[in-house]
Write an enzyme that holds these catalytic residues in place. Structure first.
Site, PDB file in Angstrom:
ATOM      1  N   CYS A   1     -10.878 -28.301  -8.010  1.00 51.20           N
ATOM      2  CA  CYS A   1      -9.441 -28.248  -7.470  1.00 51.20           C
ATOM      3  C   CYS A   1      -9.132 -27.195  -6.785  1.00 51.20           C
ATOM      4  O   CYS A   1      -8.613 -27.024  -5.622  1.00 51.20           O
ATOM      5  CB  CYS A   1      -8.399 -28.563  -8.457  1.00 51.20           C
ATOM      6  SG  CYS A   1      -8.341 -27.478  -9.600  1.00 51.20           S
TER       7      CYS A   1
ATOM      8  N   HIS B   1      -4.333 -27.395 -12.702  1.00 49.26           N
ATOM      9  CA  HIS B   1      -5.137 -28.299 -11.660  1.00 49.26           C
ATOM     10  C   HIS B   1      -4.136 -27.970 -10.596  1.00 49.26           C
ATOM     11  O   HIS B   1      -2.846 -27.668 -10.580  1.00 49.26           O
ATOM     12  CB  HIS B   1      -4.657 -29.628 -12.135  1.00 49.26           C
ATOM     13  CG  HIS B   1      -5.459 -30.530 -11.042  1.00 49.26           C
ATOM     14  ND1 HIS B   1      -6.653 -30.496 -10.492  1.00 49.26           N
ATOM     15  CD2 HIS B   1      -4.769 -31.499 -10.277  1.00 49.26           C
ATOM     16  CE1 HIS B   1      -6.743 -31.433  -9.773  1.00 49.26           C
ATOM     17  NE2 HIS B   1      -5.718 -31.936  -9.616  1.00 49.26           N
TER      18      HIS B   1
ATOM     19  N   HIS C   1      -6.273 -33.782  -3.402  1.00 52.72           N
ATOM     20  CA  HIS C   1      -6.829 -33.005  -4.311  1.00 52.72           C
ATOM     21  C   HIS C   1      -8.301 -33.546  -4.877  1.00 52.72           C
ATOM     22  O   HIS C   1      -8.894 -34.321  -4.371  1.00 52.72           O
ATOM     23  CB  HIS C   1      -5.868 -32.866  -5.424  1.00 52.72           C
ATOM     24  CG  HIS C   1      -5.762 -34.125  -6.246  1.00 52.72           C
ATOM     25  ND1 HIS C   1      -5.530 -34.150  -7.650  1.00 52.72           N
ATOM     26  CD2 HIS C   1      -5.918 -35.399  -5.808  1.00 52.72           C
ATOM     27  CE1 HIS C   1      -5.269 -35.340  -8.031  1.00 52.72           C
ATOM     28  NE2 HIS C   1      -5.654 -36.207  -6.908  1.00 52.72           N
TER      29      HIS C   1
END
Length: 390
Positions: free
Chosen positions: A302, A350, A362
């Site tokens: 990520c 994240h 993402h």
């Protein structure tokens, strides 16, 4: 998914209104993400076998823990690279200085030998010139008095260089020890990620085809709900944009405007040139696999994706999520603009790139691919903060 075992740092600035405890992280089931534990979860069976809901919760927790460990791995890896360069530089410097000392010592020795052969130097003066540590003899003023100005200068230079070389050797040793500690952190983080992912895979392998079908159906419902929530955010942003431009007040909450098409990204905030470049890069990566610790170009985790995307706009983000969360200005989700970074979970483990209309690009988690979806993909409570890169 940020030595010492470094603890994640939280983003500075206010939290997004209404956002608190994180929802359970979703997990990949082949290409299907898992959803949070439901309120009416069934208990374990009488024989001790965990229910489907319990498996979902456990796997979700494992994937979130793996993502957090990945960010620790990323931080340790980055630190290792920096420390290796420092150690290499120090060792090169020590080697160069040691060579200089050897050459200076040889030259001092030549002077001592020449003077001794001609009888110009007494044995104790020769011992002084040839000593490993000439400074030990400096307090004997009569010996220094027998040296020429050039010889005195050479001795002074030798003593100074020797002192600096010893200091550099200590620094190199300390840096090497620090590097060893960081490499241990790196190894530990890597083992943690691998263990969490292996446990999640083992749990998922026990699910029957019927259970997998149930999960797929539930996931579709979750994504539909997330999409609706994103559309509602997009409408609020679109309604606020004209008011901000003209100074007019926002519509009354009691008003019931007729539904309007979802706004374009430009309606959800001004898209800067850098943000455009960032989004263009991110969209070009859609479909590439998530791989923990990866920074592209073939795969990403990520924070590796967000770092690479902003680098395309000539902005250098830190490597980890919790460092990226402090790189810029914290804004509310309702004020998010395309290109902003959206962070998730209390551990800030994240991150995704806001694209407008309540959506983001993402790299979700192992077993999935870079994709564009609702920022509510794991529920509203999973959102930690939004940051506009500096």
């Amino acid at each position: 998914m940020a030595s010492q075992h470094r603890k994640p740092r939280r983003a500075s600035g206010p939290r997004v209104a209404g956002i608190h405890t994180p929802a359970l992280a979703t997990a990949a089931l082949t290409s299907v993400a898992l959803f949070s534990q439901s309120a009416d979860a069934a208990p374990s069976s009488d024989d001790g076998t965990p229910s489907l809901e319990e498996v979902e919760k456990k796997v979700g927790d494992l994937y979130r823990q793996a993502e957090s460990a990945t960010e620790k791995y990323n931080a340790a890896k980055e630190k290792t690279t920096t420390q290796r360069k420092r150690v290499a530089g120090l060792l090169d410097d020590v080697a160069r200085r040691t060579q200089n000392l050897n050459e200076a010592r040889e030259e001092l020795g030549s002077f001592a030998a020449a003077q001794y052969r001609t009888g110009a130097a007494a044995p104790d003066t020769a011992a002084f010139l040839l000593a490993d540590t000439p400074q030990d003899y400096v307090d004997q003023a009569q010996l220094m008095g027998r040296l020429t100005e050039r010889q005195k200068g050479m001795v002074d230079d030798y003593v100074t260089e020797q002192s600096t070389t010893m200091r550099k050797r200590r620094e190199a040793g300390e840096s090497l020890a620090a590097l060893t500690d960081t490499q241990r952190e790196l190894k530990t983080a890597k083992a943690t990620v691998q263990k969490k992912l292996a446990t999640a895979r083992e749990l998922l392998s026990r699910l029957t085809a019927q259970e997998q079908a149930r999960l797929a159906a539930i996931e579709r419902q979750r994504q539909e709900k997330a999409a609706r929530t994103a559309a509602e955010l997009a409408q609020r942003q679109a309604a606020a944009a004209p008011a901000a431009d003209t100074g007019a007040s926002s519509p009354s909450p009691s008003a019931s405007p007729s539904p309007s098409p979802a706004p374009s990204p430009s309606q959800s905030g001004v898209v800067s040139t850098k943000a455009e470049k960032t989004l263009a890069f991110a969209r070009a990566q859609i479909g590439k696999p998530y791989v923990w610790g990866a920074t592209g170009p073939g795969s990403y985790d990520c924070s590796g994706l967000t770092q690479a995307a902003w680098k395309a706009a000539s902005v250098t983000l830190p490597r980890t999520t919790y460092d990226q969360a402090t790189f810029g200005t914290t804004v509310s989700l309702s004020d998010a603009r395309p290109g902003d970074l959206v962070f998730f979970y209390e551990g800030v483990s994240h991150v995704g790139i806001y694209t407008g209309n309540g959506m983001m690009i993402h790299a979700p988690k192992p077993g999935t691919y870079v994709r564009e979806e609702s920022v509510y993909y794991d529920g509203e409570s999973a959102i930690h903060s939004v940051v506009r890169p500096a």
